[in-house]
Design a protein around this motif. Structure first.
Motif, PDB file in Angstrom:
ATOM      1  N   ARG A 218       0.824  -1.209   0.000  1.00  0.00           N
ATOM      2  CA  ARG A 218       0.000   0.000   0.000  1.00  0.00           C
ATOM      3  C   ARG A 218       0.857   1.257   0.000  1.00  0.00           C
ATOM      4  NH1 ARG A 218      -3.203   1.022   5.332  1.00  0.00           N
ATOM      5  NH2 ARG A 218      -1.122   1.724   5.900  1.00  0.00           N
ATOM      6  N   GLN A 219       1.939   1.282   0.793  1.00  0.00           N
ATOM      7  CA  GLN A 219       2.783   2.465   0.858  1.00  0.00           C
ATOM      8  C   GLN A 219       3.551   2.664  -0.450  1.00  0.00           C
ATOM      9  OE1 GLN A 219       0.850   3.212   3.669  1.00  0.00           O
ATOM     10  NE2 GLN A 219       2.521   4.677   3.619  1.00  0.00           N
ATOM     11  N   ARG A 220       3.940   1.582  -1.107  1.00  0.00           N
ATOM     12  CA  ARG A 220       4.565   1.729  -2.431  1.00  0.00           C
ATOM     13  C   ARG A 220       3.584   2.359  -3.410  1.00  0.00           C
ATOM     14  NH1 ARG A 220       5.801  -3.863  -2.524  1.00  0.00           N
ATOM     15  NH2 ARG A 220       7.644  -4.380  -1.292  1.00  0.00           N
ATOM     16  N   GLN A 221       2.327   1.949  -3.310  1.00  0.00           N
ATOM     17  CA  GLN A 221       1.319   2.493  -4.215  1.00  0.00           C
ATOM     18  C   GLN A 221       1.052   3.957  -3.908  1.00  0.00           C
ATOM     19  OE1 GLN A 221       0.520   0.730  -6.714  1.00  0.00           O
ATOM     20  NE2 GLN A 221      -0.931   2.139  -7.664  1.00  0.00           N
ATOM     21  N   HIS A 222       1.073   4.330  -2.634  1.00  0.00           N
ATOM     22  CA  HIS A 222       0.981   5.738  -2.261  1.00  0.00           C
ATOM     23  C   HIS A 222       2.097   6.538  -2.922  1.00  0.00           C
ATOM     24  CE1 HIS A 222      -2.311   6.391   0.459  1.00  0.00           C
ATOM     25  NE2 HIS A 222      -1.986   5.375   1.233  1.00  0.00           N
ATOM     26  N   ALA A 223       3.316   5.980  -2.907  1.00  0.00           N
ATOM     27  CA  ALA A 223       4.451   6.673  -3.522  1.00  0.00           C
ATOM     28  C   ALA A 223       4.250   6.828  -5.017  1.00  0.00           C
ATOM     29  CB  ALA A 223       5.744   5.903  -3.240  1.00  0.00           C
TER      30      ALA A 223
END
Length: 613
Positions: A218-223
């Motif tokens: 999820r945090q990679r996708q936020h980035a």
């Protein structure tokens, strides 16, 4: 950065991108963060921690009083019809409720303030550390990735730090105190209540591991989302999208990535929900078990459990339900947050490739003499050196021009002087002091740079100029603008120096932005001025206006010019010609023309291009 070094920098970025920021996009997990390192963030705030702990313990203990009051009401006050005792016990229950609520509010304020302070310090530490990173790091790392870690990752950790940590202490205290109170009431009922604890722990660990994997994705996708927004919704991105007819495809691409993020958010929210609902069912069913055990124990005269004890026990058990479930959820949240802490600590642990010297030196007097001795430099990942064996001396107040084909290393050489990169071998000195031994503050005062691409902040003209010298007076701003031949234009604007320049200065033309950049450099009054192809992107008429500003600024300063249009360097005291990262020719304009070599060929080509235009 100029075109030739953009290519070089990009080539250098492909080799070891995983060493720094881009490692965040790798499929491997971030290194596991020891919990003690996270707890270390709170150590400077011991007094606040102790206060929060005291408030939590007091609140937890107060909440346990009511069941014992209820037992006295059921077993003594009501059966014996003691109205005075009944009134006192009822009043006591009201006082307990008021006290418990007050302590909860106070504890919530103190813990939230503590958590926000820790988050502020962590954000500041990450930003401060990234400010120390070399230019190489930022050429290999997506801007959206950096923004996502500072904004999204730390933002997502705030809930855990400000509430989960406090809940953990509170819930543990309540659970321990409640179980103790339950044991005091009846040990048999207590054993029956705790028989399912191992099952609850197993569920919590399993859900936490599942949630941690989803959080990483999820945090990679936020980035990714942050990068797309930063790149495609900037002024440059919008112009490119409109002129290339890609607005619809960009919107479709964003929609696709947003859908992936929504799916990950849903998976994160629902991870382990069925297992946790089973936990809720088991916990909610425990009163039935207690009633059954109490009924079975009540068959013997000496083993009977009083109604008051049973009511008090089930009340305690219901009080235990919320913190017990909360503990399981907090355990999941902490495991999730450790993934976020891992991403933040990964940045904090990045080595500083261009470090501040421990014992900085400064020239006795800044005059501006620049010497480069046998300098060698290579971008990481490239097999061949970008610069090799560079020997140059620029006396104070003199001018040096650096020319050459695209990719010859011109901009890279200029970046070694303000120490945007460090040489691999050799040295760069200013007034006899190696730039690696000078503090960044001293070096910034010694060297001013005007880049080919001018960067202006989305604020007023005055604030953009004061970025170079925050305490500059209005008179100093005007004087710098006059030297850069931009004062008359700014003064003629309706808001004058209070005019907002727009994102990246798009309310101004290329020549106007360049002259603002020159004025900004002048405001610092550096003895050394580096001009990185400052006029190469301008038309002939605008170039002449900017060149006049450059000539005015260069007077009395050591000037190093990276030239694309050779007509701008004819009057340089010395010209060096780079080819393949080495100096192949040096001399004045006339001397180099007489040689009939590389420089003469460049001049001929430049003249042909000008005639064709």
């Amino acid at each position: 950065m100029s075109t030739e070094d953009t290519r070089t920098g990009e080539a250098g970025s492909t080799g070891e991108a995983g060493d720094t920021g881009e490692s965040a996009t790798a499929e491997d997990a971030n290194p596991r963060v020891p919990l003690r390192r996270v707890l270390g963030l709170f150590l400077p705030h011991r007094s606040a921690l102790l206060l929060v702990g005291a408030l939590v313990v007091i609140s937890a203990l107060i909440s346990l009083v009511n069941p014992f009051l209820i037992r006295e009401i059921m077993d003594v006050a009501l059966p014996e019809q003691r109205t005075g005792l009944l009134s006192a016990l009822a009043a006591g229950m009201v006082v307990v409720a008021i006290a418990n609520s007050s302590f909860n509010v106070w504890q919530s304020y103190v813990s939230t303030k503590l958590g926000q302070r820790v988050m502020h310090e962590l954000r500041s530490a990450v930003y401060r550390h990234l400010q120390r990173m070399s230019l190489d790091f930022f050429t290999r790392t997506r801007t959206g990735e950096v923004q996502s870690r500072i904004a999204n990752d730390i933002g997502d950790m705030q809930a855990t730090v400000t509430t989960s940590a406090t809940s953990l202490v509170s819930d543990v205290t309540i659970v321990i105190a409640t179980v103790t109170a339950m044991a005091v009431l009846d040990w048999r009922l207590t054993i029956a209540s705790l028989i399912m604890v191992p099952f609850f722990i197993w569920v919590s660990r399993r859900v936490g591991t599942q949630r941690r994997r989803i959080t990483r994705a999820r945090q990679r996708q936020h980035a990714t989302i942050s990068t797309m927004v930063h790149e495609s919704l900037s002024v440059s991105g919008v112009l490119l999208g409109h002129t290339m007819g890609r607005s619809r495809s960009l919107a479709d691409g964003f929609s696709h990535e947003s859908a992936k993020l929504s799916d990950l958010e849903l998976r994160s929210t629902m991870a382990g929900r069925w297992a946790q609902s089973t936990t809720w069912i088991v916990l909610a069913s425990m009163p039935a078990v207690i009633y059954w055990v109490a009924g079975m124990a009540g068959r013997g005269e000496n083993t009977a459990i009083s109604i008051g004890t049973l009511v008090a026990f089930t009340t305690l058990q219901q009080n235990l339900l919320r913190p017990a479930v909360s503990l399981l959820e907090v355990g999941v949240e902490i495991q999730t947050s450790l993934e976020l802490f891992g991403r933040i600590f990964e940045y904090l642990d990045l080595p500083v490739e261009v470090p501040e010297p421990e014992h900085p030196r400064a020239p006795d007097r800044l005059r501006g003499e620049v010497r480069i001795r046998d300098a060698r430099f290579s971008y990481r990942g490239l097999p061949e050196p970008t610069l090799s064996g560079i020997e140059v001396t620029v006396p104070a107040g003199k001018s040096l021009a650096i020319v050459g084909e695209t990719g010859s290393g011109k901009t890279t050489l200029s970046y070694l002087i303000p120490r945007l990169y460090d040489v691999d071998a050799g040295s760069v000195t200013i007034d006899g002091v190696d730039v690696r031994e000078m503090s960044f503050e001293t070096l910034a005062a010694a060297v001013g740079i005007v880049f080919q691409e001018t960067y202006l902040f989305h604020t007023t003209v005055a604030e953009n100029l004061r970025f170079a010298k925050p305490d500059a007076t209005d008179a100093e701003l005007e004087a710098a603008a006059r030297i850069a031949h931009i004062h008359d234009h700014v003064a003629a604007l309706p808001d004058g120096y209070d005019t907002v320049v727009g994102e990246r200065g798009y309310r101004f033309s290329g020549g106007e932005k360049q002259r603002l950049a020159i004025a900004r450099a002048v405001l610092r009054d550096p003895p050394v001025l580096v001009l990185d192809e400052a006029t190469s992107a301008l038309d002939t008429q605008t170039e002449q206006a900017v060149q006049q500003a450059i000539d005015a600024v260069s007077a009395g300063r050591t000037t190093i010019t990276i030239a694309h249009r050779l007509s701008t360097v004819r009057d340089a005291d010395e010209i060096i010609v780079l080819d393949g990262g080495e100096i192949v020719e040096r001399g004045t304009h006339g001397e180099l023309l007489a040689l009939g070599g590389h420089y003469a060929a460049l001049v001929d080509r430049d003249a042909n291009v000008t005639e064709a235009a």
